[in-house]
Write a protein that holds these residues in place. Structure first.
Motif, mmCIF file in Angstrom:
data_model
loop_
_atom_site.group_PDB
_atom_site.id
_atom_site.type_symbol
_atom_site.label_atom_id
_atom_site.label_comp_id
_atom_site.label_asym_id
_atom_site.label_seq_id
_atom_site.Cartn_x
_atom_site.Cartn_y
_atom_site.Cartn_z
ATOM 1 N N ASN A 32 0.861 -1.185 0.000
ATOM 2 C CA ASN A 32 0.000 0.000 0.000
ATOM 3 C C ASN A 32 0.895 1.232 0.000
ATOM 4 O OD1 ASN A 32 -2.281 1.555 0.027
ATOM 5 N ND2 ASN A 32 -2.719 1.247 2.190
ATOM 6 N N ALA A 33 0.822 2.058 1.013
ATOM 7 C CA ALA A 33 1.627 3.279 1.039
ATOM 8 C C ALA A 33 3.097 2.964 1.328
ATOM 9 C CB ALA A 33 1.096 4.236 2.076
ATOM 10 N N MET A 34 3.958 3.812 0.779
ATOM 11 C CA MET A 34 5.400 3.730 1.020
ATOM 12 C C MET A 34 5.870 5.123 1.410
ATOM 13 S SD MET A 34 6.422 1.425 -2.316
ATOM 14 C CE MET A 34 7.805 0.515 -1.605
ATOM 15 N N GLY A 35 6.854 5.189 2.280
ATOM 16 C CA GLY A 35 7.280 6.519 2.707
ATOM 17 C C GLY A 35 8.679 6.539 3.263
ATOM 18 N N TRP A 36 9.113 7.771 3.530
ATOM 19 C CA TRP A 36 10.411 7.999 4.143
ATOM 20 C C TRP A 36 10.232 8.838 5.403
ATOM 21 C CZ3 TRP A 36 14.787 5.686 2.535
ATOM 22 C CH2 TRP A 36 14.803 5.119 1.262
ATOM 23 N N TYR A 37 10.919 8.439 6.446
ATOM 24 C CA TYR A 37 10.971 9.179 7.694
ATOM 25 C C TYR A 37 12.433 9.486 7.971
ATOM 26 C CZ TYR A 37 6.148 7.799 8.714
ATOM 27 O OH TYR A 37 4.778 7.624 8.675
ATOM 28 N N ARG A 38 12.681 10.420 8.874
ATOM 29 C CA ARG A 38 14.056 10.690 9.272
ATOM 30 C C ARG A 38 14.115 11.011 10.754
ATOM 31 N NH1 ARG A 38 15.056 16.457 6.077
ATOM 32 N NH2 ARG A 38 13.728 17.766 7.418
ATOM 33 N N GLN A 39 15.287 10.759 11.302
ATOM 34 C CA GLN A 39 15.509 11.039 12.710
ATOM 35 C C GLN A 39 16.892 11.647 12.880
ATOM 36 O OE1 GLN A 39 14.912 7.725 15.374
ATOM 37 N NE2 GLN A 39 14.585 9.104 17.099
ATOM 38 N N ALA A 40 16.906 12.887 13.329
ATOM 39 C CA ALA A 40 18.160 13.577 13.615
ATOM 40 C C ALA A 40 18.539 13.330 15.077
ATOM 41 C CB ALA A 40 18.012 15.069 13.352
ATOM 42 N N PRO A 41 19.801 13.461 15.414
ATOM 43 C CA PRO A 41 20.235 13.236 16.801
ATOM 44 C C PRO A 41 19.451 14.094 17.780
ATOM 45 C CG PRO A 41 22.122 13.426 15.359
ATOM 46 C CD PRO A 41 20.933 13.779 14.528
ATOM 47 N N GLY A 42 18.917 13.462 18.810
ATOM 48 C CA GLY A 42 18.186 14.184 19.837
ATOM 49 C C GLY A 42 16.784 14.592 19.457
ATOM 50 N N VAL A 97 7.047 0.894 4.824
ATOM 51 C CA VAL A 97 6.152 0.314 3.818
ATOM 52 C C VAL A 97 4.988 -0.378 4.513
ATOM 53 C CG1 VAL A 97 5.960 -1.460 2.033
ATOM 54 C CG2 VAL A 97 7.984 0.005 2.128
ATOM 55 N N GLU A 98 3.781 -0.096 4.028
ATOM 56 C CA GLU A 98 2.597 -0.823 4.489
ATOM 57 C C GLU A 98 2.382 -1.985 3.511
ATOM 58 O OE1 GLU A 98 -0.618 1.956 4.534
ATOM 59 O OE2 GLU A 98 0.467 3.398 5.749
ATOM 60 N N ALA A 99 2.485 -3.183 4.007
ATOM 61 C CA ALA A 99 2.402 -4.332 3.103
ATOM 62 C C ALA A 99 1.675 -5.489 3.756
ATOM 63 C CB ALA A 99 3.810 -4.767 2.676
ATOM 64 N N ARG A 100 1.138 -6.326 2.869
ATOM 65 C CA ARG A 100 0.511 -7.566 3.337
ATOM 66 C C ARG A 100 1.292 -8.718 2.733
ATOM 67 N NH1 ARG A 100 -3.604 -10.689 1.209
ATOM 68 N NH2 ARG A 100 -4.125 -9.109 -0.361
ATOM 69 N N SER A 101 1.757 -9.586 3.591
ATOM 70 C CA SER A 101 2.461 -10.764 3.097
ATOM 71 C C SER A 101 1.483 -11.928 3.026
ATOM 72 C CB SER A 101 3.655 -11.105 3.995
ATOM 73 O OG SER A 101 3.219 -11.308 5.325
ATOM 74 N N TRP A 102 1.863 -12.918 2.232
ATOM 75 C CA TRP A 102 0.976 -14.080 2.072
ATOM 76 C C TRP A 102 0.794 -14.781 3.408
ATOM 77 C CZ3 TRP A 102 -1.713 -14.072 -2.098
ATOM 78 C CH2 TRP A 102 -1.191 -13.509 -3.275
ATOM 79 N N GLY A 103 -0.463 -15.000 3.770
ATOM 80 C CA GLY A 103 -0.763 -15.686 5.015
ATOM 81 C C GLY A 103 -0.743 -14.789 6.230
ATOM 82 N N ALA A 104 -0.588 -13.469 6.024
ATOM 83 C CA ALA A 104 -0.557 -12.539 7.151
ATOM 84 C C ALA A 104 -1.348 -11.290 6.796
ATOM 85 C CB ALA A 104 0.882 -12.180 7.503
ATOM 86 N N GLY A 105 -1.634 -10.495 7.795
ATOM 87 C CA GLY A 105 -2.385 -9.258 7.571
ATOM 88 C C GLY A 105 -1.468 -8.098 7.226
ATOM 89 N N TRP A 106 -2.052 -6.915 7.183
ATOM 90 C CA TRP A 106 -1.292 -5.711 6.880
ATOM 91 C C TRP A 106 -0.374 -5.360 8.052
ATOM 92 C CZ3 TRP A 106 -1.175 -3.469 2.219
ATOM 93 C CH2 TRP A 106 -2.207 -3.782 1.325
ATOM 94 N N ARG A 107 0.822 -4.924 7.693
ATOM 95 C CA ARG A 107 1.785 -4.501 8.702
ATOM 96 C C ARG A 107 2.598 -3.345 8.178
ATOM 97 N NH1 ARG A 107 6.024 -8.512 10.904
ATOM 98 N NH2 ARG A 107 6.771 -6.469 11.582
ATOM 99 N N ASN A 108 3.149 -2.569 9.091
ATOM 100 C CA ASN A 108 4.135 -1.546 8.755
ATOM 101 C C ASN A 108 5.525 -2.130 8.906
ATOM 102 O OD1 ASN A 108 3.522 1.276 8.020
ATOM 103 N ND2 ASN A 108 2.102 1.099 9.728
ATOM 104 N N TYR A 109 6.322 -1.995 7.863
ATOM 105 C CA TYR A 109 7.699 -2.499 7.898
ATOM 106 C C TYR A 109 8.661 -1.314 7.821
ATOM 107 C CZ TYR A 109 5.663 -7.075 6.977
ATOM 108 O OH TYR A 109 4.925 -8.230 7.057
ATOM 109 N N TRP A 110 9.790 -1.459 8.515
ATOM 110 C CA TRP A 110 10.812 -0.402 8.540
ATOM 111 C C TRP A 110 12.124 -0.909 7.976
ATOM 112 C CZ3 TRP A 110 9.797 4.575 9.835
ATOM 113 C CH2 TRP A 110 8.601 4.828 10.527
ATOM 114 N N GLY A 111 12.800 -0.042 7.239
ATOM 115 C CA GLY A 111 14.144 -0.352 6.791
ATOM 116 C C GLY A 111 15.139 -0.142 7.918
#
Length: 120
Positions: A32-42, A97-111
């Motif tokens: 489904n949706a794909m995106g980018w987030y960022r985290q700076a120190p602190g 990434v919001e994705a559904r794998s075979w045999g499982a429901g929707w989940r949010n995955y992180w790189g």
């Protein structure tokens, strides 16, 4: 399960450009949706850009006009073209990434995160 592999981070001078990519692989039924987030120190992790499966996009105000998110649905890959980079863009960038794998429901995955450093 779904795995995300990011690439493209690095060190660049202010005003320069970088392109990040994130490829999703594994037993993917649908993305489904794909995106980018960022985290700076602190600081807290923040949304940079997001793109839906239909191609609708939204951006953080701080990157509008400088960053462009895109995706290749055939490759389950999302890209972030970053232009006119500023030192305040320095952060670890994470693919989401919001994705559904075979045999499982929707989940949010992180790189695993890729470091972007912008020198002044």
């Amino acid at each position: 399960q779904v795995q995300l592999v990011e690439s493209g981070g690095g060190l660049v001078q202010a005003g320069g450009s970088l392109t990040l990519s994130c490829a999703a692989s594994g037993s993917i039924a649908r993305v489904n949706a794909m995106g980018w987030y960022r985290q700076a120190p602190g600081k807290q992790r923040e949304l940079v850009a997001r793109i839906t499966s239909e191609g609708s996009t939204n951006y953080a105000d701080s990157v509008k006009g400088r960053f462009t998110i895109s995706r290749d649905n055939a490759k389950n890959t999302v890209y972030l073209q970053m232009n006119s980079l500023k030192p305040e863009d320095t952060a670890v960038y994470y693919c989401n990434v919001e994705a559904r794998s075979w045999g499982a429901g929707w989940r949010n995955y992180w790189g695993q995160g890729t470091q972007v450093i912008v020198s002044s």
